[in-house]
Design a protein around this motif. Structure first.
Motif, PDB file in Angstrom:
ATOM      1  N   GLY A  98      10.412  13.157 -46.351  1.00  0.00           N
ATOM      2  CA  GLY A  98       9.328  13.799 -45.452  1.00  0.00           C
ATOM      3  C   GLY A  98       8.997  12.641 -45.063  1.00  0.00           C
ATOM      4  O   GLY A  98       8.199  12.481 -44.793  1.00  0.00           O
ATOM      5  N   GLY A  99      10.885  11.477 -44.862  1.00  0.00           N
ATOM      6  CA  GLY A  99       9.427  10.345 -43.654  1.00  0.00           C
ATOM      7  C   GLY A  99      10.330  10.105 -42.570  1.00  0.00           C
ATOM      8  O   GLY A  99       9.862   9.128 -41.811  1.00  0.00           O
ATOM      9  N   GLY A 100      11.050  11.624 -42.070  1.00  0.00           N
ATOM     10  CA  GLY A 100      11.813  11.436 -41.276  1.00  0.00           C
ATOM     11  C   GLY A 100      13.042  10.252 -41.520  1.00  0.00           C
ATOM     12  O   GLY A 100      13.469  10.122 -40.102  1.00  0.00           O
ATOM     13  N   LEU A 101      13.471   9.767 -41.927  1.00  0.00           N
ATOM     14  CA  LEU A 101      14.307   8.742 -42.440  1.00  0.00           C
ATOM     15  C   LEU A 101      16.193   9.657 -42.157  1.00  0.00           C
ATOM     16  O   LEU A 101      16.926   8.286 -42.803  1.00  0.00           O
ATOM     17  CB  LEU A 101      14.614   7.670 -43.433  1.00  0.00           C
ATOM     18  CG  LEU A 101      13.543   6.588 -43.190  1.00  0.00           C
ATOM     19  CD1 LEU A 101      13.014   6.078 -44.724  1.00  0.00           C
ATOM     20  CD2 LEU A 101      13.105   6.628 -42.422  1.00  0.00           C
ATOM     21  N   GLY A 102      16.215  10.815 -43.041  1.00  0.00           N
ATOM     22  CA  GLY A 102      17.314  11.101 -42.821  1.00  0.00           C
ATOM     23  C   GLY A 102      17.978  11.476 -44.287  1.00  0.00           C
ATOM     24  O   GLY A 102      19.155  11.781 -44.697  1.00  0.00           O
ATOM     25  N   GLY A 103      17.184  11.325 -45.295  1.00  0.00           N
ATOM     26  CA  GLY A 103      17.586  10.884 -46.617  1.00  0.00           C
ATOM     27  C   GLY A 103      18.252  11.761 -47.035  1.00  0.00           C
ATOM     28  O   GLY A 103      19.054  12.086 -47.279  1.00  0.00           O
ATOM     29  N   GLY A 104      18.413  13.141 -47.219  1.00  0.00           N
ATOM     30  CA  GLY A 104      18.664  13.987 -47.714  1.00  0.00           C
ATOM     31  C   GLY A 104      19.788  14.345 -46.898  1.00  0.00           C
ATOM     32  O   GLY A 104      20.780  14.953 -47.321  1.00  0.00           O
ATOM     33  N   SER A 105      19.595  14.120 -45.452  1.00  0.00           N
ATOM     34  CA  SER A 105      20.751  14.933 -44.964  1.00  0.00           C
ATOM     35  C   SER A 105      21.537  14.074 -44.786  1.00  0.00           C
ATOM     36  O   SER A 105      23.336  14.179 -45.138  1.00  0.00           O
ATOM     37  CB  SER A 105      20.980  15.102 -43.595  1.00  0.00           C
ATOM     38  OG  SER A 105      19.789  15.990 -43.042  1.00  0.00           O
ATOM     39  N   PRO A 177       6.487  18.132 -43.796  1.00  0.00           N
ATOM     40  CA  PRO A 177       7.598  18.959 -44.151  1.00  0.00           C
ATOM     41  C   PRO A 177       7.943  19.230 -42.616  1.00  0.00           C
ATOM     42  O   PRO A 177       6.995  19.112 -41.019  1.00  0.00           O
ATOM     43  CB  PRO A 177       6.270  20.224 -44.378  1.00  0.00           C
ATOM     44  CG  PRO A 177       5.688  19.744 -43.987  1.00  0.00           C
ATOM     45  CD  PRO A 177       5.106  18.269 -44.418  1.00  0.00           C
ATOM     46  N   THR A 178       9.464  18.948 -42.272  1.00  0.00           N
ATOM     47  CA  THR A 178       9.218  19.161 -40.428  1.00  0.00           C
ATOM     48  C   THR A 178       8.929  20.243 -40.490  1.00  0.00           C
ATOM     49  O   THR A 178       8.921  20.402 -38.323  1.00  0.00           O
ATOM     50  CB  THR A 178      11.100  18.695 -40.544  1.00  0.00           C
ATOM     51  OG1 THR A 178      11.118  17.194 -41.211  1.00  0.00           O
ATOM     52  CG2 THR A 178      11.366  19.533 -38.841  1.00  0.00           C
ATOM     53  N   ALA A 179       9.221  21.671 -40.528  1.00  0.00           N
ATOM     54  CA  ALA A 179       8.694  22.875 -40.318  1.00  0.00           C
ATOM     55  C   ALA A 179       7.197  22.958 -39.716  1.00  0.00           C
ATOM     56  O   ALA A 179       7.292  23.234 -38.817  1.00  0.00           O
ATOM     57  CB  ALA A 179       9.533  23.807 -41.268  1.00  0.00           C
ATOM     58  N   ALA A 180       6.236  21.974 -40.819  1.00  0.00           N
ATOM     59  CA  ALA A 180       5.362  22.349 -39.611  1.00  0.00           C
ATOM     60  C   ALA A 180       4.701  21.583 -38.403  1.00  0.00           C
ATOM     61  O   ALA A 180       3.870  21.842 -38.216  1.00  0.00           O
ATOM     62  CB  ALA A 180       4.081  21.398 -40.860  1.00  0.00           C
ATOM     63  N   ILE A 181       5.614  20.563 -38.839  1.00  0.00           N
ATOM     64  CA  ILE A 181       5.617  19.933 -36.620  1.00  0.00           C
ATOM     65  C   ILE A 181       6.105  20.608 -35.582  1.00  0.00           C
ATOM     66  O   ILE A 181       5.699  20.731 -34.768  1.00  0.00           O
ATOM     67  CB  ILE A 181       6.750  18.138 -36.925  1.00  0.00           C
ATOM     68  CG1 ILE A 181       5.962  17.662 -38.001  1.00  0.00           C
ATOM     69  CG2 ILE A 181       6.105  18.030 -35.584  1.00  0.00           C
ATOM     70  CD1 ILE A 181       4.352  17.385 -37.616  1.00  0.00           C
ATOM     71  N   ALA A 215       2.197  15.104 -35.436  1.00  0.00           N
ATOM     72  CA  ALA A 215       2.483  14.874 -36.595  1.00  0.00           C
ATOM     73  C   ALA A 215       1.363  13.536 -36.747  1.00  0.00           C
ATOM     74  O   ALA A 215       0.438  13.584 -37.931  1.00  0.00           O
ATOM     75  CB  ALA A 215       3.224  13.703 -36.623  1.00  0.00           C
ATOM     76  N   THR A 216       0.497  12.600 -36.093  1.00  0.00           N
ATOM     77  CA  THR A 216      -0.797  11.906 -36.300  1.00  0.00           C
ATOM     78  C   THR A 216      -2.232  12.795 -36.659  1.00  0.00           C
ATOM     79  O   THR A 216      -2.408  12.342 -36.663  1.00  0.00           O
ATOM     80  CB  THR A 216      -0.251  10.799 -35.059  1.00  0.00           C
ATOM     81  OG1 THR A 216      -0.677  11.353 -33.351  1.00  0.00           O
ATOM     82  CG2 THR A 216       0.565  10.040 -34.760  1.00  0.00           C
ATOM     83  N   THR A 238       9.723   7.354 -36.317  1.00  0.00           N
ATOM     84  CA  THR A 238      11.109   7.834 -36.843  1.00  0.00           C
ATOM     85  C   THR A 238      11.308   9.758 -37.171  1.00  0.00           C
ATOM     86  O   THR A 238      10.324  10.352 -37.990  1.00  0.00           O
ATOM     87  CB  THR A 238      11.551   7.350 -37.797  1.00  0.00           C
ATOM     88  OG1 THR A 238      13.225   8.136 -37.699  1.00  0.00           O
ATOM     89  CG2 THR A 238      12.125   7.120 -38.921  1.00  0.00           C
ATOM     90  N   GLY A 239      11.749  10.896 -36.456  1.00  0.00           N
ATOM     91  CA  GLY A 239      12.005  11.514 -36.868  1.00  0.00           C
ATOM     92  C   GLY A 239      10.948  13.048 -36.229  1.00  0.00           C
ATOM     93  O   GLY A 239       9.750  12.408 -35.264  1.00  0.00           O
ATOM     94  N   SER A 240      10.731  13.576 -37.517  1.00  0.00           N
ATOM     95  CA  SER A 240       9.168  14.167 -37.939  1.00  0.00           C
ATOM     96  C   SER A 240       8.560  13.728 -38.896  1.00  0.00           C
ATOM     97  O   SER A 240       7.014  14.118 -39.068  1.00  0.00           O
ATOM     98  CB  SER A 240       9.592  15.739 -38.502  1.00  0.00           C
ATOM     99  OG  SER A 240       9.887  15.591 -39.417  1.00  0.00           O
ATOM    100  N   GLY A 241       8.450  12.171 -38.683  1.00  0.00           N
ATOM    101  CA  GLY A 241       7.315  11.667 -39.842  1.00  0.00           C
ATOM    102  C   GLY A 241       8.313  11.647 -40.786  1.00  0.00           C
ATOM    103  O   GLY A 241       8.941  12.728 -41.596  1.00  0.00           O
ATOM    104  N   ALA A 242       7.167  10.436 -42.486  1.00  0.00           N
ATOM    105  CA  ALA A 242       5.579   9.940 -41.586  1.00  0.00           C
ATOM    106  C   ALA A 242       6.312   8.942 -41.496  1.00  0.00           C
ATOM    107  O   ALA A 242       5.411   8.347 -40.829  1.00  0.00           O
ATOM    108  CB  ALA A 242       5.404  10.106 -43.042  1.00  0.00           C
ATOM    109  N   CYS A 243       7.426   8.062 -42.010  1.00  0.00           N
ATOM    110  CA  CYS A 243       7.561   6.905 -41.762  1.00  0.00           C
ATOM    111  C   CYS A 243       7.614   5.711 -40.050  1.00  0.00           C
ATOM    112  O   CYS A 243       7.520   6.720 -39.286  1.00  0.00           O
ATOM    113  CB  CYS A 243       9.071   6.399 -41.763  1.00  0.00           C
ATOM    114  SG  CYS A 243       9.413   6.258 -44.087  1.00  0.00           S
TER     115      CYS A 243
END
Length: 282
Positions: A98-105, A177-181, A215-216, A238-243
């Motif tokens: 959930g950091g927007g860094l694409g870790g899972g992908s 969660p990306t979906a929430a954004i 997000a903010t 980055t991405g949908s956050g949170a980083c």
């Protein structure tokens, strides 16, 4: 006899800018973004097995075995190629969820790259990218292997050259969660598309992240991190956050800012990568 690949990096990405330009009839959002690989990564070990079993041998907090993108990627490659091979896969998570860094992908992409090589299934990079898109919109980028200007839902990629920057990245301590954004009624979806022919680094410097305003508002900790880091340069989510991150020309500049980050946040520095560390695998 088992074949092995250990310590395989799954690098993070930063969205140097992210514009939402529309929405398809199926609900997917149309984007334009600049993807930047960085040298912060998860690490995966692969040991092949001949019984077809895919086993993640390490626990990942909050991620069930069968729903993990790593396991799903391996099984998808089996299905697509008819391979009877299996694998034991260990993952060492370094990137926040959930950091927007694409870790899972990125983990999924590294799995496809490594197992395509170990199983000798022979899929081309474009074939792997098509498989990856079934797992998530960011997966094709990590398989593409280079920094990229992306369009569509993120799968239309064109290689770009980016500056050799150092980045300070702050983890604000929330998982978004990306979906929430993307589901928010307050998300603007009408940014004017950038023409690739006109693309330059100026769009990176002067662009924005259209997801950031939503997000903010939902996660004030992200706004606080952006405000603090923004004292030292252009800070962006980055991405949908949170980083959130800020670019610097030298490691010394980045180290100096890192040293002053409030202790309540986890923060680190990373260097820009030109290409994916596993781009040589085929």
């Amino acid at each position: 006899m088992a074949r092995v690949l250990h310590n395989c990096p799954a690098p993070a990405k930063l969205n140097l800018f992210l514009h939402v330009t529309g929405r398809r009839a199926d609900g997917y959002h149309l984007l334009q973004t600049a993807f930047q690989l960085i040298d912060r990564s998860d690490s995966l070990d692969f040991d092949t097995r001949d019984d077809g079993v895919i086993l993640r041998t390490t626990a990942v907090a909050g991620v069930e075995h069968d729903s993990d993108l790593i396991v799903r990627a391996a099984r998808l490659l089996q299905q697509a190629t008819g391979s009877n091979n299996g694998a034991n896969i260990a993952v060492r998570k370094n990137l926040p969820m959930g950091g927007g860094l694409g870790g899972g992908s990125s983990d999924a992409a590294t799995t496809l790259l490594a197992l395509n090589y170990l199983w000798q299934t022979g899929l081309s990079r474009s074939q792997l990218m098509a498989l990856g898109l079934q797992l998530g919109a960011d997966v094709p980028f990590f398989l593409f292997g280079h920094n990229a200007f992306a369009e569509g839902v993120g799968e239309q990629l064109m290689r770009i050259d980016t500056p050799d920057h150092w980045f300070v990245v702050i983890e604000p301590g929330v998982s978004i969660p990306t979906a929430a954004i993307f589901a928010s009624s307050e998300l603007t979806r009408n940014s004017k598309p950038v023409k690739m022919l006109d693309f330059s680094g100026a769009y990176i410097r002067n662009g924005r992240n259209d997801l950031q305003a939503v997000a903010t508002k939902l996660f004030p900790a992200v706004a606080e991190a952006i405000d603090w880091l923004g004292q030292h340069g252009t800070a962006r989510m980055t991405g949908s956050g949170a980083c959130v991150f800020c670019a610097f020309e030298t490691r010394d500049e980045a180290e100096a800012v890192l040293a002053s980050v409030p202790k309540k946040w986890r923060a680190w520095i990373a260097r820009a990568l030109d290409e994916h560390p596993l781009s040589h695998l085929q």
